[in-house]
Design an enzyme around this catalytic site. Structure first.
Site, short mmCIF file in Angstrom:
data_model
loop_
_atom_site.label_atom_id
_atom_site.label_comp_id
_atom_site.label_asym_id
_atom_site.label_seq_id
_atom_site.Cartn_x
_atom_site.Cartn_y
_atom_site.Cartn_z
N LYS A 165 0.96 -1.01 0.03
CA LYS A 165 -0.07 -0.07 -0.12
C LYS A 165 0.93 1.12 0.03
O LYS A 165 0.64 2.27 -0.86
CB LYS A 165 -0.89 0.10 1.22
CG LYS A 165 -1.85 1.17 1.13
CD LYS A 165 -2.59 1.40 0.29
CE LYS A 165 -3.48 2.61 0.40
NZ LYS A 165 -4.39 2.79 1.27
N LEU A 166 2.08 1.16 0.52
CA LEU A 166 2.86 2.30 0.77
C LEU A 166 3.46 2.40 -0.47
O LEU A 166 3.71 3.73 -1.23
CB LEU A 166 3.79 2.13 2.01
CG LEU A 166 3.30 2.36 3.23
CD1 LEU A 166 4.43 2.24 4.37
CD2 LEU A 166 2.34 3.56 3.62
#
Length: 292
Positions: free
Chosen positions: A172-173
């Site tokens: 996600k990052l």
């Protein structure tokens, strides 16, 4: 299964309504000042409670949808936190955007309490949450994911099992670095185009028909051409938080973060100027040169 939800914000409200309407599950949620108005979900039968422990006492699946790692840690291990009262075999599904190292630590605390932990950060927007069409990137045990599959199906279009616990937040990052980075770059270009008097529709058409065609352009174009920010209700302050989480992850890994540093610096100027609650499309306006 009885579902618990902590974080009825822009994304969490959509999760709640679909857990109730599409999934038909009982829902208990944490009553919190940061929630969106809860009239709809109360009308659908949701029950508010006062502490995370109160959620844990009744829930077989607890979904977290909060800002970041400090909030997740307080909810899981803080005073009246989840680990005080988790049911044996319950599953905590963390849909927040958090640091992978923190996620692994929270997972260990939950496992020690006799329950299970998945990191399942979301991609897509609040509109997709409302429609029940979120995508999840899930890290953790495949059998645990299968157990909670029916709950996740109630508010998602796609659920990808991406690896072990922490891999969901790591991806996600990476995703948000690319996404927010693209939009920040585009906003800066759009601001310069506007300062130069370029027709905004011509600007967006040139990009769309060339190398600038992208999801970032699709999301920012309504603001560039019409001043409509509502296609991406994502706060600038949250974008900065995500970029800085990416930078922290990169530093821990010894990886290069030169471009991420630049994106963070650009967004930080806006936040420090008091515009952290602006939506990301408004960077187009906020990056413009001051009027003389």
């Amino acid at each position: 299964m009885h579902v618990g939800l902590i974080g009825v914000g822009l994304m969490g409200h959509g999760i709640a309504r679909n857990v109730l309407r599409r999934g038909g599950f009982a829902l208990t949620f944490l009553d919190h000042p940061g929630n969106q108005p809860a009239d709809e979900i109360l009308g659908l039968g949701a029950t508010p409670v006062k502490t995370p422990a109160d959620v844990a006492r009744v829930a077989d699946v607890v979904i977290l949808c909060v800002t970041g790692s400090p909030q997740v840690e307080a909810i899981v291990t803080g005073e009246n936190g989840l680990i005080c009262a988790l049911k044996p075999g319950a599953v905590v599904v963390d849909c927040s955007t958090a640091l992978p190292e923190s996620t692994v630590a929270m997972g260990a605390a939950v496992e020690a309490a006799g329950a299970h932990y998945l990191d399942a950060p979301m991609t897509r927007t609040a509109n997709h949450a409302h429609e029940g069409k979120l995508n999840l990137l899930v890290g953790g045990d495949a059998e645990v994911l299968e157990k909670v599959g029916p709950v996740l199906a109630s508010f998602t279009e796609d659920v990808d099992h991406v690896g072990v616990l922490g891999d969901g937040h790591r991806l996600k990052l990476l995703h948000n670095f690319v996404s927010v980075g693209f939009m920040t770059l585009l906003a800066e270009a759009a601001a310069q185009a506007a300062d130069a008097g370029i027709n905004p529709e011509v600007f967006t058409d040139v990009l769309a028909n060339g190398g600038g065609a992208s999801a970032a352009l699709n999301r920012l174009a309504p603001y560039i051409t019409e001043g409509n920010r509502d296609g991406l209700p994502f706060f600038v302050a949250n974008a900065q938080k995500d970029i800085d989480y990416y930078r922290a992850m990169s530093q821990a890994a010894g990886a290069q973060a030169t471009i991420a540093d630049g994106v963070s610096a650009a967004i930080a100027q806006v936040v420090e100027g008091g515009e952290g609650q602006a939506y990301v499309p408004e960077l187009v306006r906020l990056f413009r040169k001051p009027a003389i």
